[in-house]
Design a protein around this motif. Structure first.
Motif, PDB file in Angstrom:
ATOM      1  N   PRO A   2     -13.908   9.727   9.211  1.00  0.00           N
ATOM      2  CA  PRO A   2     -15.130   9.538   8.957  1.00  0.00           C
ATOM      3  C   PRO A   2     -15.750   8.564   9.789  1.00  0.00           C
ATOM      4  O   PRO A   2     -15.096   7.523   9.963  1.00  0.00           O
ATOM      5  N   TYR A   3     -17.050   8.478  10.282  1.00  0.00           N
ATOM      6  CA  TYR A   3     -17.688   7.438  11.196  1.00  0.00           C
ATOM      7  C   TYR A   3     -19.110   7.608  10.744  1.00  0.00           C
ATOM      8  O   TYR A   3     -19.665   8.493  10.633  1.00  0.00           O
ATOM      9  N   LEU A   4     -19.858   6.359  11.127  1.00  0.00           N
ATOM     10  CA  LEU A   4     -21.516   6.439  11.081  1.00  0.00           C
ATOM     11  C   LEU A   4     -22.002   6.912  12.355  1.00  0.00           C
ATOM     12  O   LEU A   4     -21.645   6.293  13.495  1.00  0.00           O
ATOM     13  N   SER A   5     -23.025   7.860  12.493  1.00  0.00           N
ATOM     14  CA  SER A   5     -23.406   8.507  13.533  1.00  0.00           C
ATOM     15  C   SER A   5     -24.714   7.823  13.774  1.00  0.00           C
ATOM     16  O   SER A   5     -25.070   6.838  13.205  1.00  0.00           O
ATOM     17  N   LYS A   6     -25.124   8.145  15.085  1.00  0.00           N
ATOM     18  CA  LYS A   6     -26.338   7.557  15.778  1.00  0.00           C
ATOM     19  C   LYS A   6     -27.479   7.755  14.789  1.00  0.00           C
ATOM     20  O   LYS A   6     -28.449   6.983  14.685  1.00  0.00           O
ATOM     21  N   SER A   7     -27.451   8.899  13.803  1.00  0.00           N
ATOM     22  CA  SER A   7     -28.503   9.183  13.092  1.00  0.00           C
ATOM     23  C   SER A   7     -28.307   8.661  11.773  1.00  0.00           C
ATOM     24  O   SER A   7     -29.353   8.620  10.749  1.00  0.00           O
ATOM     25  N   GLY A   8     -27.254   7.801  11.463  1.00  0.00           N
ATOM     26  CA  GLY A   8     -27.109   7.218  10.235  1.00  0.00           C
ATOM     27  C   GLY A   8     -26.557   7.744   9.274  1.00  0.00           C
ATOM     28  O   GLY A   8     -26.297   7.319   8.036  1.00  0.00           O
ATOM     29  N   ARG A   9     -25.799   8.789   9.542  1.00  0.00           N
ATOM     30  CA  ARG A   9     -25.069   9.856   8.628  1.00  0.00           C
ATOM     31  C   ARG A   9     -23.686   9.427   8.723  1.00  0.00           C
ATOM     32  O   ARG A   9     -23.327   8.950   9.970  1.00  0.00           O
ATOM     33  N   TYR A  10     -22.920   9.469   7.617  1.00  0.00           N
ATOM     34  CA  TYR A  10     -21.687   9.375   7.492  1.00  0.00           C
ATOM     35  C   TYR A  10     -20.948  10.684   7.710  1.00  0.00           C
ATOM     36  O   TYR A  10     -20.981  11.569   6.777  1.00  0.00           O
ATOM     37  N   ILE A  11     -20.322  10.847   8.898  1.00  0.00           N
ATOM     38  CA  ILE A  11     -19.750  12.466   9.069  1.00  0.00           C
ATOM     39  C   ILE A  11     -18.308  12.400   9.677  1.00  0.00           C
ATOM     40  O   ILE A  11     -17.745  11.305   9.892  1.00  0.00           O
ATOM     41  N   ILE A  12     -17.823  13.724   9.590  1.00  0.00           N
ATOM     42  CA  ILE A  12     -16.581  14.105  10.208  1.00  0.00           C
ATOM     43  C   ILE A  12     -16.926  14.925  11.446  1.00  0.00           C
ATOM     44  O   ILE A  12     -17.637  15.890  11.179  1.00  0.00           O
ATOM     45  N   GLU A  49     -22.204  12.534   3.030  1.00  0.00           N
ATOM     46  CA  GLU A  49     -23.027  12.239   1.978  1.00  0.00           C
ATOM     47  C   GLU A  49     -23.988  13.359   1.600  1.00  0.00           C
ATOM     48  O   GLU A  49     -24.896  13.252   0.506  1.00  0.00           O
ATOM     49  N   GLU A  50     -23.964  14.485   2.138  1.00  0.00           N
ATOM     50  CA  GLU A  50     -25.000  15.684   1.996  1.00  0.00           C
ATOM     51  C   GLU A  50     -24.084  16.986   1.596  1.00  0.00           C
ATOM     52  O   GLU A  50     -22.837  16.901   1.572  1.00  0.00           O
ATOM     53  N   ILE A  74     -13.283  10.688   1.714  1.00  0.00           N
ATOM     54  CA  ILE A  74     -14.438  11.584   2.419  1.00  0.00           C
ATOM     55  C   ILE A  74     -15.030  12.509   1.586  1.00  0.00           C
ATOM     56  O   ILE A  74     -15.759  13.325   2.046  1.00  0.00           O
ATOM     57  N   PHE A  75     -14.411  12.671   0.453  1.00  0.00           N
ATOM     58  CA  PHE A  75     -15.190  13.532  -0.584  1.00  0.00           C
ATOM     59  C   PHE A  75     -14.830  12.933  -1.923  1.00  0.00           C
ATOM     60  O   PHE A  75     -13.666  12.439  -2.379  1.00  0.00           O
ATOM     61  N   HIS A  76     -15.880  12.709  -2.627  1.00  0.00           N
ATOM     62  CA  HIS A  76     -15.840  12.324  -4.357  1.00  0.00           C
ATOM     63  C   HIS A  76     -17.117  12.737  -4.935  1.00  0.00           C
ATOM     64  O   HIS A  76     -17.848  13.081  -4.221  1.00  0.00           O
ATOM     65  N   PRO A  77     -16.854  13.292  -6.248  1.00  0.00           N
ATOM     66  CA  PRO A  77     -18.161  13.658  -7.102  1.00  0.00           C
ATOM     67  C   PRO A  77     -19.029  12.773  -6.957  1.00  0.00           C
ATOM     68  O   PRO A  77     -20.379  13.005  -7.056  1.00  0.00           O
ATOM     69  N   ASP A  78     -18.685  11.337  -6.913  1.00  0.00           N
ATOM     70  CA  ASP A  78     -19.604  10.296  -7.053  1.00  0.00           C
ATOM     71  C   ASP A  78     -19.924   9.906  -5.444  1.00  0.00           C
ATOM     72  O   ASP A  78     -19.284   9.497  -4.881  1.00  0.00           O
ATOM     73  N   LYS A  79     -21.151  10.192  -5.020  1.00  0.00           N
ATOM     74  CA  LYS A  79     -21.532  10.177  -3.631  1.00  0.00           C
ATOM     75  C   LYS A  79     -21.520   8.493  -3.050  1.00  0.00           C
ATOM     76  O   LYS A  79     -21.230   8.358  -1.822  1.00  0.00           O
ATOM     77  N   ASN A  80     -21.832   8.041  -3.917  1.00  0.00           N
ATOM     78  CA  ASN A  80     -21.502   6.422  -3.609  1.00  0.00           C
ATOM     79  C   ASN A  80     -20.047   5.845  -3.391  1.00  0.00           C
ATOM     80  O   ASN A  80     -20.048   4.883  -2.665  1.00  0.00           O
ATOM     81  N   ARG A  81     -19.170   6.711  -3.780  1.00  0.00           N
ATOM     82  CA  ARG A  81     -17.807   6.431  -3.323  1.00  0.00           C
ATOM     83  C   ARG A  81     -17.362   6.884  -1.975  1.00  0.00           C
ATOM     84  O   ARG A  81     -16.315   6.282  -1.169  1.00  0.00           O
ATOM     85  N   VAL A  82     -18.076   7.570  -1.357  1.00  0.00           N
ATOM     86  CA  VAL A  82     -17.898   8.299  -0.162  1.00  0.00           C
ATOM     87  C   VAL A  82     -17.944   7.109   1.049  1.00  0.00           C
ATOM     88  O   VAL A  82     -18.726   6.305   0.979  1.00  0.00           O
ATOM     89  N   GLY A  83     -16.746   7.092   1.570  1.00  0.00           N
ATOM     90  CA  GLY A  83     -16.532   5.911   2.841  1.00  0.00           C
ATOM     91  C   GLY A  83     -15.897   4.594   2.389  1.00  0.00           C
ATOM     92  O   GLY A  83     -15.406   3.835   3.028  1.00  0.00           O
ATOM     93  N   GLN A  84     -15.712   4.785   0.929  1.00  0.00           N
ATOM     94  CA  GLN A  84     -14.967   3.257   0.216  1.00  0.00           C
ATOM     95  C   GLN A  84     -13.534   3.553   0.781  1.00  0.00           C
ATOM     96  O   GLN A  84     -12.815   4.412   0.623  1.00  0.00           O
ATOM     97  N   ALA A  85     -12.981   2.377   1.073  1.00  0.00           N
ATOM     98  CA  ALA A  85     -11.431   2.171   1.326  1.00  0.00           C
ATOM     99  C   ALA A  85     -10.733   2.192   0.222  1.00  0.00           C
ATOM    100  O   ALA A  85     -10.916   0.979  -0.690  1.00  0.00           O
TER     101      ALA A  85
END
Length: 523
Positions: free
Chosen positions: A148-158, A182-183, A212-223
């Motif tokens: 996962p990384y933060l794209s130029k558009s501000g999205r957290y993507i793979i 996150e979408e 990279i996946f969690h039912p709680d979208k706020n958890r996506v990206g957390q270590a």
């Protein structure tokens, strides 16, 4: 008959309490056993189910990523036959793959966007990719799945990419398919099917330990790399266990590793989910047990009355007879079908006849030292007076453990007590049939040796001393004793003087360096 009398608890009350306690305890034990069995079964079931879920989802995820990669490779084959910057063609290809990707783009070998679909992806034709992931995709020149990384558009993507080669095999860039974490995306479409109403859910971590996946979208990206299960699954392990997650919540977790993406799949159920079935079980068992409890208590009360009545009569007789030993009173007639009551009834007369003998036995027990089991100072004085009054020649050996205070200070009083018992057993084994061993007090002991010759007592004392000095004691090493000997009637004609003479001889052994035996000189 009352349950409670002025003098204490009645037997009927005690038996009734015993019956109630037995029934209640049996019921509690059965409930606890049932709870433990069901709890173990539920735990095993949830662990097994989550393990199977995680393995199934890992396999499905691997198949999904394989399909996505194959679709991108197929797109590159199509692009070989047309223009890499054909937006209309890319739009058509995106529509066919929109269930897999949130967007698709084509970048040349300089990472410049040639075409992108849809237009809302955030990047446009002519833009240059600057992310480290795009650089790695160019460098790899092979199918590639990013972290996962933060794209130029501000999205957290793979990013999933496939290389583009022209008909001559020259590398021309890559086709990239993105997953917006996150979408709404292909991952949560696959994994949200396993989100249950009881709080169970699935989450996915990539190889660096980020969600990279969690039912709680706020958890996506957390270590979450410190999570014990995450550490295991990212090492390629499979299994299930109870775990406390990074939020300090307890779960039954199953985990599996997808080797294609190097992702870890974790399916977990909160431990609290078993509380409901166990509470229902307890309620059912309690309601069923109460049906039998009241009849059992009534039967217990009736039996308690039958057992207690004759025993109560015997108890009253025994109390009156004990208080008035000089007054004879006939036993009341007692008829009972219980063998023990009849036996007790016959035994009461014999018991009172033997009362004097029992009292004498108790007096004898008063003369026993509680720690060592030897006769104590009272018994010692009694034997000495008896032998002197009967003019029996004997020797008194007084002995004392050397440096016993140091033993207590070094090893503690419990070991000190063991040393005293150890010496007591040794003296009893060595002293012989004509000798009597006593605990005189503290760490001092006495041996009365019935013999005319002082040399006999000296040999006894020396045997004890030498064996003790050569034997490992409870301290882990040998201990020593000092002894003094005086003989009746050679050294004294009364008990007090005989003890004084033996004590002086003992003191002389101490002065001469301890671990020795001294015979009184009679002065």
């Amino acid at each position: 008959m009352k349950f409670l009398s002025k003098k204490g608890i009645t037997l009927r009350f005690s038996i009734s309490v015993l019956v109630i306690s037995a029934v209640v305890l049996t019921m509690i034990i059965e409930i606890i056993s049932a709870i433990q069995v069901n709890r173990s079964s539920l735990i095993s079931s949830y662990l097994q189910n989550n393990d199977q879920y995680a393995r199934k989802l890992a396999a499905n995820t691997g198949n999904l990523l394989t399909t996505m990669r194959q679709n991108l490779i197929a797109i590159t084959a199509i692009l070989k036959r047309g223009s890499y910057s054909n937006s209309a063609l890319l739009d058509d290809l995106f529509q066919e793959n929109r269930q897999y990707f949130n967007s698709i783009f084509i970048a040349n070998e300089d990472r410049v966007i040639q075409a992108t679909s849809p237009n809302t992806s955030g990047v446009h034709q002519g833009d240059k990719l600057t992310s480290e992931v795009s650089k790695r995709a160019i460098k790899a020149k092979a199918p590639f799945i990013s972290e996962p990384y933060l794209s130029k558009s501000g999205r957290y993507i793979i990013l999933v990419s496939a290389p583009i080669f022209n008909s001559k095999g020259v590398y021309k860039g890559f086709v990239g398919g993105t997953i917006y974490l996150e979408e709404k995306n292909v991952l949560n479409t696959l994994l949200e099917e396993h989100f249950f109403g009881n709080g169970s859910y699935v989450f996915v971590v990539e190889k660096t330990g980020h969600i990279i996946f969690h039912p709680d979208k706020n958890r996506v990206g957390q270590a979450v790399s410190k999570n014990h299960v995450v550490q295991k699954v990212l090492k390629g392990n499979y299994g299930s266990e109870r775990v406390t997650n990074s939020k300090q919540h307890d779960f039954f977790a199953g985990y599996a590793f997808d080797p294609i993406s190097s992702w870890g799949i974790v399916a977990q159920t909160p431990v609290s989910v078993i509380d409901g079935p166990l509470s229902d079980l307890i309620r059912r068992m309690l309601s069923q047990s109460m049906i039998f409890l009241i009849p059992i208590l009534l039967v217990g009360w009736w039996m308690a009355s039958r057992i207690a009545k004759p025993l109560h009569m015997l108890a009253n007789y025994s109390e009156e007879a004990t208080i008035n030993l000089d007054k004879s009173r006939e036993l009341p007639e007692i008829r009972s079908s219980y063998y023990e009551v009849r036996l007790l009834y016959r035994s009461v007369r014999i018991a009172f006849q033997n009362l004097n003998e029992d009292m004498n036995q108790l007096r004898d027990e008063v003369h026993i030292d509680g720690l060592t089991g030897l006769s104590n100072r009272k018994a010692f004085d009694k034997v000495m007076d008896k032998w002197i009054n009967k003019h029996v020649p004997y020797s008194l050996v007084l002995l004392d453990i050397d440096h016993f205070k140091q033993v207590n200070d070094t090893y503690g009083h419990l070991i000190g007590d063991e040393v005293l018992r150890f010496l007591s057993r040794l003296m009893e084994e060595v002293s012989g049939e004509d000798s009597h061993v006593f605990r005189y007090g503290g760490e001092e002991f006495a041996i009365l040796v019935k013999h005319e010759e002082t040399s006999h007592a000296l040999r006894t004392a020396e045997r004890v001393r030498k064996i003790l000095a050569a034997t490992v004691s409870p301290t882990g090493e040998a201990i020593t004793i000092s002894a003094g000997i005086a003989t009746f009637p050679d050294h004294a004609l009364d008990a007090h003087e005989l003890i004084r003479q033996a004590d002086r001889a003992l003191y002389q052994s101490k002065l001469d360096g301890r671990n020795r035996t001294t015979v009184s000189d009679g002065d």
